[in-house]
Scaffold this motif. Structure first.
Motif, PDB file in Angstrom:
ATOM      1  N   CYS A  54     -29.733  57.689   9.470  1.00 32.84           N
ATOM      2  CA  CYS A  54     -29.748  56.868   8.265  1.00 32.84           C
ATOM      3  C   CYS A  54     -31.144  56.924   7.659  1.00 32.84           C
ATOM      4  CB  CYS A  54     -29.380  55.428   8.608  1.00 32.84           C
ATOM      5  SG  CYS A  54     -29.514  54.325   7.196  1.00 32.84           S
ATOM      6  N   THR A  55     -31.271  57.626   6.550  1.00 32.32           N
ATOM      7  CA  THR A  55     -32.532  57.647   5.825  1.00 32.32           C
ATOM      8  C   THR A  55     -32.646  56.329   5.067  1.00 32.32           C
ATOM      9  OG1 THR A  55     -32.445  60.043   5.582  1.00 32.32           O
ATOM     10  CG2 THR A  55     -33.900  58.842   4.086  1.00 32.32           C
ATOM     11  N   VAL A  56     -33.745  55.626   5.281  1.00 28.34           N
ATOM     12  CA  VAL A  56     -33.935  54.301   4.689  1.00 28.34           C
ATOM     13  C   VAL A  56     -34.851  54.419   3.472  1.00 28.34           C
ATOM     14  CG1 VAL A  56     -34.688  51.934   5.112  1.00 28.34           C
ATOM     15  CG2 VAL A  56     -33.655  53.257   6.971  1.00 28.34           C
ATOM     16  N   CYS A  57     -34.370  53.915   2.335  1.00 26.72           N
ATOM     17  CA  CYS A  57     -35.149  53.952   1.098  1.00 26.72           C
ATOM     18  C   CYS A  57     -34.771  52.735   0.248  1.00 26.72           C
ATOM     19  CB  CYS A  57     -34.904  55.250   0.341  1.00 26.72           C
ATOM     20  SG  CYS A  57     -33.226  55.450  -0.255  1.00 26.72           S
ATOM     21  N   SER A  58     -35.301  52.663  -0.947  1.00 24.42           N
ATOM     22  CA  SER A  58     -35.049  51.501  -1.805  1.00 24.42           C
ATOM     23  C   SER A  58     -33.587  51.382  -2.207  1.00 24.42           C
ATOM     24  CB  SER A  58     -35.928  51.560  -3.064  1.00 24.42           C
ATOM     25  OG  SER A  58     -35.566  52.670  -3.858  1.00 24.42           O
ATOM     26  N   LEU A  86     -24.438  48.408   7.033  1.00 28.57           N
ATOM     27  CA  LEU A  86     -24.339  49.710   7.670  1.00 28.57           C
ATOM     28  C   LEU A  86     -24.348  49.561   9.188  1.00 28.57           C
ATOM     29  CD1 LEU A  86     -24.288  52.810   7.550  1.00 28.57           C
ATOM     30  CD2 LEU A  86     -26.782  52.731   7.479  1.00 28.57           C
ATOM     31  N   ALA A  87     -25.198  48.690   9.698  1.00 25.86           N
ATOM     32  CA  ALA A  87     -25.287  48.472  11.141  1.00 25.86           C
ATOM     33  C   ALA A  87     -23.963  47.943  11.701  1.00 25.86           C
ATOM     34  CB  ALA A  87     -26.430  47.511  11.460  1.00 25.86           C
ATOM     35  N   LYS A 101     -19.629  53.006  17.393  1.00 26.70           N
ATOM     36  CA  LYS A 101     -20.216  53.140  18.730  1.00 26.70           C
ATOM     37  C   LYS A 101     -20.702  54.561  19.014  1.00 26.70           C
ATOM     38  CE  LYS A 101     -17.632  49.349  20.610  1.00 26.70           C
ATOM     39  NZ  LYS A 101     -16.520  48.874  21.354  1.00 26.70           N
ATOM     40  N   PRO A 102     -21.613  55.065  18.193  1.00 19.99           N
ATOM     41  CA  PRO A 102     -22.143  56.414  18.457  1.00 19.99           C
ATOM     42  C   PRO A 102     -23.045  56.400  19.679  1.00 19.99           C
ATOM     43  CG  PRO A 102     -23.447  55.352  16.779  1.00 19.99           C
ATOM     44  CD  PRO A 102     -22.304  54.415  17.099  1.00 19.99           C
ATOM     45  N   LEU A 103     -23.298  57.559  20.224  1.00 23.20           N
ATOM     46  CA  LEU A 103     -24.234  57.632  21.338  1.00 23.20           C
ATOM     47  C   LEU A 103     -25.643  57.299  20.846  1.00 23.20           C
ATOM     48  CD1 LEU A 103     -24.631  58.244  24.318  1.00 23.20           C
ATOM     49  CD2 LEU A 103     -25.007  60.629  23.692  1.00 23.20           C
ATOM     50  N   GLY A 104     -25.975  57.755  19.625  1.00 21.08           N
ATOM     51  CA  GLY A 104     -27.315  57.510  19.109  1.00 21.08           C
ATOM     52  C   GLY A 104     -27.332  57.262  17.624  1.00 21.08           C
ATOM     53  N   VAL A 105     -28.356  56.544  17.191  1.00 22.61           N
ATOM     54  CA  VAL A 105     -28.563  56.297  15.763  1.00 22.61           C
ATOM     55  C   VAL A 105     -30.061  56.361  15.484  1.00 22.61           C
ATOM     56  CG1 VAL A 105     -28.579  53.779  16.023  1.00 22.61           C
ATOM     57  CG2 VAL A 105     -28.074  54.773  13.805  1.00 22.61           C
ATOM     58  N   ASN A 106     -30.401  57.021  14.384  1.00 17.96           N
ATOM     59  CA  ASN A 106     -31.790  57.116  13.932  1.00 17.96           C
ATOM     60  C   ASN A 106     -31.924  56.418  12.585  1.00 17.96           C
ATOM     61  OD1 ASN A 106     -32.745  58.820  16.039  1.00 17.96           O
ATOM     62  ND2 ASN A 106     -31.893  60.591  15.012  1.00 17.96           N
ATOM     63  N   PHE A 107     -32.863  55.507  12.488  1.00 16.52           N
ATOM     64  CA  PHE A 107     -33.249  54.931  11.201  1.00 16.52           C
ATOM     65  C   PHE A 107     -34.523  55.668  10.804  1.00 16.52           C
ATOM     66  CE2 PHE A 107     -30.825  51.545  13.263  1.00 16.52           C
ATOM     67  CZ  PHE A 107     -29.883  51.286  12.284  1.00 16.52           C
ATOM     68  N   ARG A 116     -37.710  56.513  13.363  1.00 16.98           N
ATOM     69  CA  ARG A 116     -38.585  57.673  13.327  1.00 16.98           C
ATOM     70  C   ARG A 116     -39.657  57.527  12.242  1.00 16.98           C
ATOM     71  NH1 ARG A 116     -36.797  61.177  16.998  1.00 16.98           N
ATOM     72  NH2 ARG A 116     -34.567  61.308  17.350  1.00 16.98           N
ATOM     73  N   TYR A 117     -40.857  57.936  12.608  1.00 13.37           N
ATOM     74  CA  TYR A 117     -41.944  58.137  11.649  1.00 13.37           C
ATOM     75  C   TYR A 117     -42.320  56.879  10.861  1.00 13.37           C
ATOM     76  CZ  TYR A 117     -39.820  62.559  12.865  1.00 13.37           C
ATOM     77  OH  TYR A 117     -39.240  63.589  13.559  1.00 13.37           O
TER      78      TYR A 117
END
Length: 190
Positions: free
Chosen positions: A7-11, A20-21, A28-34, A76-77
């Motif tokens: 999930c790319t987070v922006c305005s 979304l959460a 129930k995915p194994l992983g999630v990246n914000f 991330r980042y």
């Protein structure tokens, strides 16, 4: 389910991360990246970027919803100073090389893989893409934090935290996925 969601987070979406959460929780995915919108390779996010201090509380709230429903949750980042209390979820450049579940590290599932500390390589990437403000020199996170992307540094505040310098990139992620656990998960046929 062996699914990783990004999930790319922006305005355009940060105010709806809780919704979304809730959907991620159902899947129930194994992983999630914000992933805060980044500006690598000349990308231009003008008009959709948002300061970390507005984004971070929304990401933290989304983590609280998803926690327990996705095994691997990463932010991330993002500068460490904006994720206090949620540092275990931060996956910046130095932590990234330890993230076996990430697509760019999938080669690590090989039994012949031998981890090599890539600190020099990572520092080179960080020098090109990121910058730190003078206040960062007093922050306990300065040894493991990327800083702020150069293209958006003027629009973002930092919040240095006093304390002993943290040098181990996995200081907060000691319980994250090991290579053995990763191999067990991807090889589980049930």
């Amino acid at each position: 389910m062996l699914v990783r969601m990004n999930c790319t987070v922006c305005s355009l979406n940060y105010e709806n991360l809780d919704k979304l959460a809730l959907r991620i929780k159902e899947i129930k995915p194994l992983g999630v990246n914000f992933i805060p919108l980044n500006y690598w390779d000349g990308a231009d996010g003008s008009g959709v970027d948002i300061p970390y201090d507005l984004m971070a509380p929304k990401i933290k709230s989304a983590i609280d919803i998803v926690r327990g429903h996705a095994k691997f949750i990463n932010v991330r980042y993002m500068p460490n100073c904006h994720m206090v209390g949620y540092e275990e979820f931060l996956c910046n450049w130095h932590q990234h090389s330890h993230d076996y579940w990430d697509w760019s590290n999938s080669f690590k599932k090989s039994p012949n893989f031998k981890y090599v500390d890539s600190r020099e390589y990572v520092d080179g990437i960080r020098d090109v893409l990121y910058s730190k403000k003078l206040e960062c020199l007093t922050c306990k996170y300065r040894g493991i934090c990327d800083g702020i992307e150069k293209k958006i540094i003027e629009n973002n505040e930092i919040k240095p935290h006093r304390g002993d310098l943290i040098k181990d990139p996995m200081h907060f992620r000691k319980n994250y996925c090991t290579l053995e656990e990763y191999n067990r998960i991807i090889n589980d046929k049930s």
